[in-house]
Scaffold this active site. Structure first.
Site, short mmCIF file in Angstrom:
data_model
loop_
_atom_site.label_atom_id
_atom_site.label_comp_id
_atom_site.label_asym_id
_atom_site.label_seq_id
_atom_site.Cartn_x
_atom_site.Cartn_y
_atom_site.Cartn_z
N GLU A 65 1.17 -0.51 -5.14
CA GLU A 65 0.20 0.51 -5.54
C GLU A 65 0.88 2.09 -5.86
O GLU A 65 1.16 2.46 -4.79
CB GLU A 65 -0.90 0.56 -4.14
CG GLU A 65 -1.98 1.38 -4.40
CD GLU A 65 -2.44 2.46 -3.42
OE1 GLU A 65 -3.53 2.50 -3.24
OE2 GLU A 65 -1.69 2.58 -2.20
N ASP A 106 0.85 -1.28 0.03
CA ASP A 106 -0.21 -0.06 0.01
C ASP A 106 0.91 1.38 -0.06
O ASP A 106 1.97 1.11 0.62
CB ASP A 106 -0.86 -0.20 1.13
CG ASP A 106 -1.83 1.42 1.49
OD1 ASP A 106 -2.36 1.95 0.69
OD2 ASP A 106 -1.06 2.00 2.47
#
Length: 562
Positions: free
Chosen positions: A397, A343
């Site tokens: 990401e 993330d």
């Protein structure tokens, strides 16, 4: 002309990326500098066992681990807290007495205490509650949850407490499947995977959602919010305890049962891993653990992510590196996860967290805004993941398109297997908002879906959880809006619904076909889930109404969701 053999045996210098992207030629020296910086980190790591040596074994040394002392068996507890004046272990085992069990500090700021079996076996037991009392240099005191704790529970007063987790060894029945050649990922959040207005459990997900994922033809699931987080509404992104499974969903063994069952179905299990930042809380998380603001995080303003209201790790520190790299290894070995979706990679890579940067030039990837330590951390994290489990894969990401994101570290890249094609869902939203159907330009559509870095694999998607959050809209809702509430019955006639369902299918088909070497969908979007996601919070009177999935809509033969 040099032969292929000569070419492949040359010592890597980080410039191999230029072979597939000649536009990088002016940045050859920058690529060498990036690679040399990585090598400077790697040298001492190699001298102490490599990426599978001490740098990724922190969880086997820190926290609570079995061991011996002066010939006696027992449990060692160790904690890195270099800025603290004193640490004292407290818990059920000593009636929370803050003076009877002081810890000893070594020259590196590591505190330790040994609890022998002969004295504490009946007092320090599996599921015992535990904390560490920290006395800061300025005299301030706090009871803290150990940094490497493997289980945390919420008390009746809503506070959290560490749990001494020492169960019988879990018996794995199924091996991990081979890495899928073409990823088809079903992104899911366990807590909101039930239709009831409540927090769902690992056991419920195993029983009801896994069979659905298999039937739909997905070969991988991506689980969100696994690491412990004090605020449910953070969607799992404000992590407090990086080694602990979120207790809302069940026990660590319940998660292992889920993963084992997924493997039995041939489903690859990917974990949403949050190493980009940490919760600001001082009662549950790492912030000011030893009394300073610079132990795990950068000091001062740089340590605070203003947009996320969270803390930013200082990747230049060895113990921070060890904490996070050991965490990568821990989830792969202890829970048999098959890989990670990292993330917030963009936030990690740039000192301004990528905020307000268009990334329209290669200069943006090689200027002083790049956090070199974060680049090295990601390179090492990928190497640890792949060395720990040969079948594992990693997904970044990243919205910036950082050069080499999906290329091996030896080529000068960051080592990820895939990068999320984050521009694709943004494109669909922009298209639906700004243009009528008859004005869609197929050439522009074709170009956008294929516009990604050559030789780097991508996971394409039309929408993920991001597009379903409150304040945004799912594709289905953008296409059909309120018609979804009144005209989804099979006998109802609605040109809006007919158009919406057709475009919803076509958007997903062309995205699946062109936008990457893998594909991702968020749970429920496959049948056009009509409502957004909004977790219980003060603003909605702590309601679970929108923090669930309405599976009955897709199972009702009278409705068009089916």
């Amino acid at each position: 002309m040099e032969s292929v053999q000569e070419k492949t045996t040359q010592t890597p210098d980080g410039t191999t990326l230029i072979e597939v992207d000649p536009w990088l030629s002016p940045y050859a020296e920058k690529l060498r500098e990036r690679f040399d910086y990585y090598l400077s980190y790697r040298k001492p790591i190699d001298e102490s066992g490599g990426v599978l040596g001490m740098i990724s074994q922190g969880h086997e040394y820190f926290g609570f681990n079995p061991g011996t002392h002066e010939g006696r068996k027992g449990v060692w507890y160790r904690e890195w807290a270099p800025g603290a004046l004193q640490l004292r272990l407290i818990g059920d085992f000593n009636d929370w007495n803050r003076f009877t069990h002081p810890m000893i500090r070594d020259d590196f700021g590591v505190w330790s205490i040994f609890l022998s079996d002969e004295k504490y076996a009946g007092r320090l037991q599996h599921n015992s509650k535990i904390k560490v009392h920290v006395v800061a240099q300025d005299g301030k005191v706090r009871d803290r949850i150990p940094a490497y704790i493997k289980r945390v529970m919420q008390e009746d007063d809503k506070s959290f407490v560490g749990i001494y987790w020492n169960p019988q060894a879990f018996e794995w029945k199924h091996e991990s499947p081979q890495t899928p050649r073409a990823l088809r990922i079903y992104e899911a959040h366990v807590g909101m995977a039930t239709e009831e207005a409540k927090v769902g459990t690992f056991a419920e997900f195993t029983k009801t959602i896994l069979p659905r994922v298999k039937k739909l033809g997905y070969n991988a699931i991506q689980l969100m919010a696994i690491q412990e987080h004090p605020y449910y509404g953070s969607f799992g992104y404000h992590v407090s305890n990086f080694y602990a499974v979120s207790s809302r969903f069940g026990t660590p063994d319940d998660l292992k049962e889920l993963i084992d069952a997924a493997h039995a179905l041939g489903i690859f299990v990917i974990m949403d891993l949050v190493h980009s930042h940490s919760v600001k809380n001082t009662q549950e998380g790492l912030n000011e653990f030893d009394g300073t603001d610079y132990q795990y995080f950068h000091a001062g303003p740089r340590g605070l992510h203003s947009a996320w209201d969270s803390m930013c790790f200082d990747y230049s520190k060895y113990e921070v590196m060890r904490y996070l790299l050991s965490n990568v290894r821990y989830w792969l070995e202890e829970y048999q996860f098959d890989g990670f979706r990292f993330d917030g990679v963009t936030s990690m890579l740039y000192l301004n967290h990528g905020l307000g940067t268009a990334f329209g030039s290669y200069d943006d990837y090689f200027n002083d805004n790049v956090d070199r330590d974060a680049v090295v951390y990601l390179q090492l994290a990928n190497e640890v993941a792949h060395a720990t489990k040969s079948t594992s894969l990693t997904i970044a990401e990243d919205v910036s398109g950082m050069v080499g994101m999906g290329r091996p570290v030896t080529d000068g890249g960051l080592g990820f297997d895939y990068r999320l094609a984050m521009g694709v869902p943004d494109y669909w939203i922009k298209l639906l908002k700004e243009k009528a159907d008859e004005d869609w330009n197929l050439s522009d559509l074709w170009h956008t879906l294929l516009n990604r870095r050559f030789s780097e694999k991508h996971v394409g998607y039309a929408e993920s959880h991001d597009q379903a959050l409150v304040g945004d809209k799912t594709l289905a809702f953008r296409l059909m809006d309120k018609e979804m509430y009144w005209n989804m019955a099979r006998e109802k006639q609605s040109i809006v619904v007919d158009r919406g369902i057709s475009l919803h299918k076509m958007i997903r088909l062309i995205t699946f076909s062109l936008s990457g070497e893998g594909y991702l969908n968020f749970m429920g979007n496959e049948f056009g889930h009509p409502e957004w996601i909004d977790f219980p919070r003060e603003g909605n009177n702590w309601s679970y109404h929108y923090a669930r999935r309405q599976w009955s809509l897709s199972e009702n033969s009278l409705l068009k969701y089916e």
